[in-house]
Motif scaffolding. Structure first.
Motif, PDB file in Angstrom:
ATOM      1  N   LEU A  29      45.963  53.673  42.878  1.00  0.00           N
ATOM      2  CA  LEU A  29      44.774  52.842  42.721  1.00  0.00           C
ATOM      3  C   LEU A  29      45.228  51.447  42.327  1.00  0.00           C
ATOM      4  CD1 LEU A  29      41.780  52.150  42.188  1.00  0.00           C
ATOM      5  CD2 LEU A  29      42.036  53.193  39.938  1.00  0.00           C
ATOM      6  N   ASN A  30      44.814  50.457  43.100  1.00  0.00           N
ATOM      7  CA  ASN A  30      45.265  49.092  42.887  1.00  0.00           C
ATOM      8  C   ASN A  30      44.067  48.146  42.861  1.00  0.00           C
ATOM      9  OD1 ASN A  30      48.349  49.621  43.461  1.00  0.00           O
ATOM     10  ND2 ASN A  30      47.209  50.572  45.131  1.00  0.00           N
ATOM     11  N   VAL A  31      43.962  47.376  41.789  1.00  0.00           N
ATOM     12  CA  VAL A  31      42.858  46.435  41.630  1.00  0.00           C
ATOM     13  C   VAL A  31      43.350  45.026  41.940  1.00  0.00           C
ATOM     14  CG1 VAL A  31      41.169  45.482  40.019  1.00  0.00           C
ATOM     15  CG2 VAL A  31      41.815  47.895  39.861  1.00  0.00           C
ATOM     16  N   GLU A 194      35.946  45.716  34.579  1.00  0.00           N
ATOM     17  CA  GLU A 194      35.962  46.698  35.659  1.00  0.00           C
ATOM     18  C   GLU A 194      37.394  47.123  35.971  1.00  0.00           C
ATOM     19  OE1 GLU A 194      33.097  47.458  39.295  1.00  0.00           O
ATOM     20  OE2 GLU A 194      34.183  45.580  39.571  1.00  0.00           O
ATOM     21  N   ALA A 195      38.317  46.171  35.972  1.00  0.00           N
ATOM     22  CA  ALA A 195      39.724  46.508  36.202  1.00  0.00           C
ATOM     23  C   ALA A 195      40.228  47.476  35.131  1.00  0.00           C
ATOM     24  CB  ALA A 195      40.575  45.234  36.215  1.00  0.00           C
ATOM     25  N   LEU A 196      39.873  47.231  33.870  1.00  0.00           N
ATOM     26  CA  LEU A 196      40.313  48.103  32.792  1.00  0.00           C
ATOM     27  C   LEU A 196      39.687  49.491  32.905  1.00  0.00           C
ATOM     28  CD1 LEU A 196      40.174  45.545  29.858  1.00  0.00           C
ATOM     29  CD2 LEU A 196      42.227  46.671  30.723  1.00  0.00           C
ATOM     30  N   LEU A 197      38.434  49.561  33.319  1.00  0.00           N
ATOM     31  CA  LEU A 197      37.771  50.854  33.484  1.00  0.00           C
ATOM     32  C   LEU A 197      38.386  51.661  34.615  1.00  0.00           C
ATOM     33  CD1 LEU A 197      34.048  49.770  32.973  1.00  0.00           C
ATOM     34  CD2 LEU A 197      35.327  51.332  31.514  1.00  0.00           C
ATOM     35  N   LEU A 198      38.774  50.988  35.689  1.00  0.00           N
ATOM     36  CA  LEU A 198      39.365  51.685  36.830  1.00  0.00           C
ATOM     37  C   LEU A 198      40.795  52.125  36.537  1.00  0.00           C
ATOM     38  CD1 LEU A 198      38.012  49.413  39.699  1.00  0.00           C
ATOM     39  CD2 LEU A 198      37.449  51.823  39.368  1.00  0.00           C
ATOM     40  N   GLN A 212      50.500  38.108  38.678  1.00  0.00           N
ATOM     41  CA  GLN A 212      51.174  39.226  38.007  1.00  0.00           C
ATOM     42  C   GLN A 212      50.704  40.527  38.641  1.00  0.00           C
ATOM     43  OE1 GLN A 212      50.710  39.169  33.756  1.00  0.00           O
ATOM     44  NE2 GLN A 212      51.921  41.011  33.390  1.00  0.00           N
ATOM     45  N   PHE A 213      51.611  41.516  38.708  1.00  0.00           N
ATOM     46  CA  PHE A 213      51.244  42.834  39.215  1.00  0.00           C
ATOM     47  C   PHE A 213      51.934  43.894  38.371  1.00  0.00           C
ATOM     48  CE2 PHE A 213      52.133  46.508  42.065  1.00  0.00           C
ATOM     49  CZ  PHE A 213      50.811  46.922  42.239  1.00  0.00           C
ATOM     50  N   GLY A 214      51.181  44.921  38.004  1.00  0.00           N
ATOM     51  CA  GLY A 214      51.746  46.008  37.215  1.00  0.00           C
ATOM     52  C   GLY A 214      50.654  46.949  36.772  1.00  0.00           C
ATOM     53  N   ARG A 215      50.998  47.905  35.896  1.00  0.00           N
ATOM     54  CA  ARG A 215      49.994  48.805  35.353  1.00  0.00           C
ATOM     55  C   ARG A 215      48.914  47.982  34.654  1.00  0.00           C
ATOM     56  NH1 ARG A 215      51.403  51.708  31.221  1.00  0.00           N
ATOM     57  NH2 ARG A 215      49.612  53.104  31.490  1.00  0.00           N
ATOM     58  N   THR A 216      47.673  48.325  34.920  1.00  0.00           N
ATOM     59  CA  THR A 216      46.549  47.517  34.456  1.00  0.00           C
ATOM     60  C   THR A 216      46.615  47.246  32.961  1.00  0.00           C
ATOM     61  OG1 THR A 216      45.144  48.332  36.228  1.00  0.00           O
ATOM     62  CG2 THR A 216      44.034  47.415  34.297  1.00  0.00           C
ATOM     63  N   ILE A 217      46.842  48.261  32.163  1.00  0.00           N
ATOM     64  CA  ILE A 217      46.842  48.077  30.720  1.00  0.00           C
ATOM     65  C   ILE A 217      48.005  47.203  30.271  1.00  0.00           C
ATOM     66  CG2 ILE A 217      48.175  50.177  30.201  1.00  0.00           C
ATOM     67  CD1 ILE A 217      45.143  48.737  28.237  1.00  0.00           C
ATOM     68  N   GLU A 218      49.134  47.275  30.972  1.00  0.00           N
ATOM     69  CA  GLU A 218      50.286  46.448  30.623  1.00  0.00           C
ATOM     70  C   GLU A 218      50.040  44.983  30.984  1.00  0.00           C
ATOM     71  OE1 GLU A 218      53.028  47.260  28.878  1.00  0.00           O
ATOM     72  OE2 GLU A 218      51.930  49.128  28.536  1.00  0.00           O
ATOM     73  N   VAL A 219      49.404  44.753  32.130  1.00  0.00           N
ATOM     74  CA  VAL A 219      49.091  43.378  32.529  1.00  0.00           C
ATOM     75  C   VAL A 219      48.121  42.761  31.527  1.00  0.00           C
ATOM     76  CG1 VAL A 219      48.035  41.935  34.317  1.00  0.00           C
ATOM     77  CG2 VAL A 219      49.534  43.843  34.963  1.00  0.00           C
ATOM     78  N   PHE A 220      47.158  43.565  31.069  1.00  0.00           N
ATOM     79  CA  PHE A 220      46.191  43.072  30.085  1.00  0.00           C
ATOM     80  C   PHE A 220      46.867  42.759  28.752  1.00  0.00           C
ATOM     81  CE2 PHE A 220      43.232  44.188  26.570  1.00  0.00           C
ATOM     82  CZ  PHE A 220      42.332  43.153  26.737  1.00  0.00           C
ATOM     83  N   ARG A 221      47.720  43.663  28.299  1.00  0.00           N
ATOM     84  CA  ARG A 221      48.344  43.486  26.979  1.00  0.00           C
ATOM     85  C   ARG A 221      49.486  42.486  26.987  1.00  0.00           C
ATOM     86  NH1 ARG A 221      48.701  49.895  25.248  1.00  0.00           N
ATOM     87  NH2 ARG A 221      46.573  50.100  24.440  1.00  0.00           N
ATOM     88  N   HIS A 222      50.188  42.385  28.113  1.00  0.00           N
ATOM     89  CA  HIS A 222      51.386  41.549  28.164  1.00  0.00           C
ATOM     90  C   HIS A 222      51.349  40.621  29.386  1.00  0.00           C
ATOM     91  CE1 HIS A 222      52.949  44.111  25.008  1.00  0.00           C
ATOM     92  NE2 HIS A 222      52.757  45.174  25.765  1.00  0.00           N
ATOM     93  N   PRO A 223      50.430  39.649  29.391  1.00  0.00           N
ATOM     94  CA  PRO A 223      50.402  38.702  30.521  1.00  0.00           C
ATOM     95  C   PRO A 223      51.682  37.879  30.556  1.00  0.00           C
ATOM     96  CG  PRO A 223      49.008  37.943  28.712  1.00  0.00           C
ATOM     97  CD  PRO A 223      49.428  39.332  28.356  1.00  0.00           C
TER      98      PRO A 223
END
Length: 360
Positions: A29-31, A194-198, A212-223
């Protein structure tokens, strides 16, 4: 597996996509997250084969498909502006890709009814799309994409026209539905929540590039840069320019923040610090938080949350706080934040590197 290798797309003198390299694994799944005109739809059209890149190549399972048209690819795509066949019933709309494939009648009936049940369309199978609500028409388009069992499923803000309750249900169900097929699932949205929910992976897009591209939670926490951090903040990211001198980040005489040990190696100079709105605490207690005073501009109360807009130094910040909080305009309030939540970026906009101190 879908690979984009240094892909660019220009239309006349306008550059829509610039040097995008991206690898999406089967069953993932890719947002695509970014504001309007960030290039999300343009990139999806290249993935689908609706458009051909002006530079770079596109590969599916190692095979170059750059010039292969969409008709020869196993792709399903659903836009925010849903497209249905107005003269066909909902049943026939959903069944249409299966009939094109020559699937037998019993399988068509089974798959259509299953998709209709998941999309809450069972009572409407004998009706035509124009007799349905906008949300029901969008669900018809989603059901048609689902039964196609495509290897690449592209959803371009598909839930934007649905009511809140159904949107929440489908956000949870859609990844499960398409994951069963092992397809590559690509979902475009302008909404960080929505990205975080998915979940899954997120590609942050800005002006036709991948920030940036990576696991959603990692991109959110570590931009990795300010662009990514700002795109993934709703309400907007709180930023402030500071100057590092010795072991302090300072902004005039208004803010003085200790430099974390992991950043002791940074040279003195200009930096930007940033905080997500929910990382600012109103009227903090205890000495563990860095404290500052800010002037209230306006308070917005949503019921369960309050958005407090404040002025601090030469910046405008917003705090996302739980519950109902009321403050008068021009009122000075105390804020606090934990240094562990502080994001720090260099003059070039890239996140600074943290280094663990070496043992003596």
């Amino acid at each position: 597996m879908l690979e984009l290798r240094n892909v660019s797309k220009s239309v006349g003198v306008s550059r829509h996509i610039t040097d995008v390299s991206l690898t999406l694994e089967s069953g993932s799944l890719n947002v695509l997250l970014g504001p309007t005109l960030a290039g999300k739809t343009s990139l999806m059209r290249l993935m689908a084969g609706l458009d051909v890149p002006t530079a770079g190549t596109i590969h599916v399972d190692g095979q170059d498909v750059t010039g292969v048209p969409v008709q020869r690819r196993n792709v399903a795509m659903v836009y925010q502006q849903f497209i249905n066949y107005p003269s066909l019933t909902v049943y026939e709309n959903i069944a249409s890709p299966l009939r094109v494939k020559g699937v037998d009648r019993a399988t068509i009936d089974r798959d259509v009814k299953r998709a209709a049940e998941l999309m809450r369309l069972t009572p409407y199978l004998d009706r035509t799309p124009l007799s349905l609500s906008g949300g029901q028409q969008q669900r018809t388009a989603l059901a048609r994409a689902m039964v196609k069992q495509a290897r690449l499923v592209l959803l371009d803000e598909p839930l934007a026209n649905l009511d809140y309750k159904l949107r929440e249900e489908l956000r949870e169900e859609l990844p499960k539905i398409f994951a069963e097929t092992g397809a590559i699932f690509v979902y475009a949205t302008t909404e960080p929540q929505e990205a975080l929910l998915l979940g899954g992976n997120t590609a942050v897009m800005h002006e036709g590039r991948i920030a940036q591209f990576g696991r959603t939670i990692e991109v959110f926490r570590h931009p990795v840069n300010l662009t990514s951090a700002r795109t993934f903040a709703d309400p907007p990211l709180n930023t402030l320019s500071v100057h590092k001198t010795g072991d302090l980040f300072a902004h005039g005489g208004l803010l003085s923040v200790p430099v974390p040990d992991t950043l002791a190696h940074l040279p003195d100079g200009a930096y930007t610090i940033a905080l997500q709105p929910h990382h600012l605490v109103v009227e903090p207690e205890g000495a563990a938080l860095v404290a500052l005073d800010a002037r209230v501009d306006v308070t917005e109360i949503t019921g369960s949350e309050s958005f407090i807009h404040v002025a601090f130094a030469d910046a405008r910040w917003v705090i996302l706080a739980a519950g109902v909080l009321e403050y008068d305009p021009e009122q000075v309030i105390r804020l606090g934040f934990d240094l562990r939540n502080l994001l720090i970026f260099g003059a070039d906009g890239h996140a600074v590197e943290h280094r663990t101190a070496k043992a003596a």
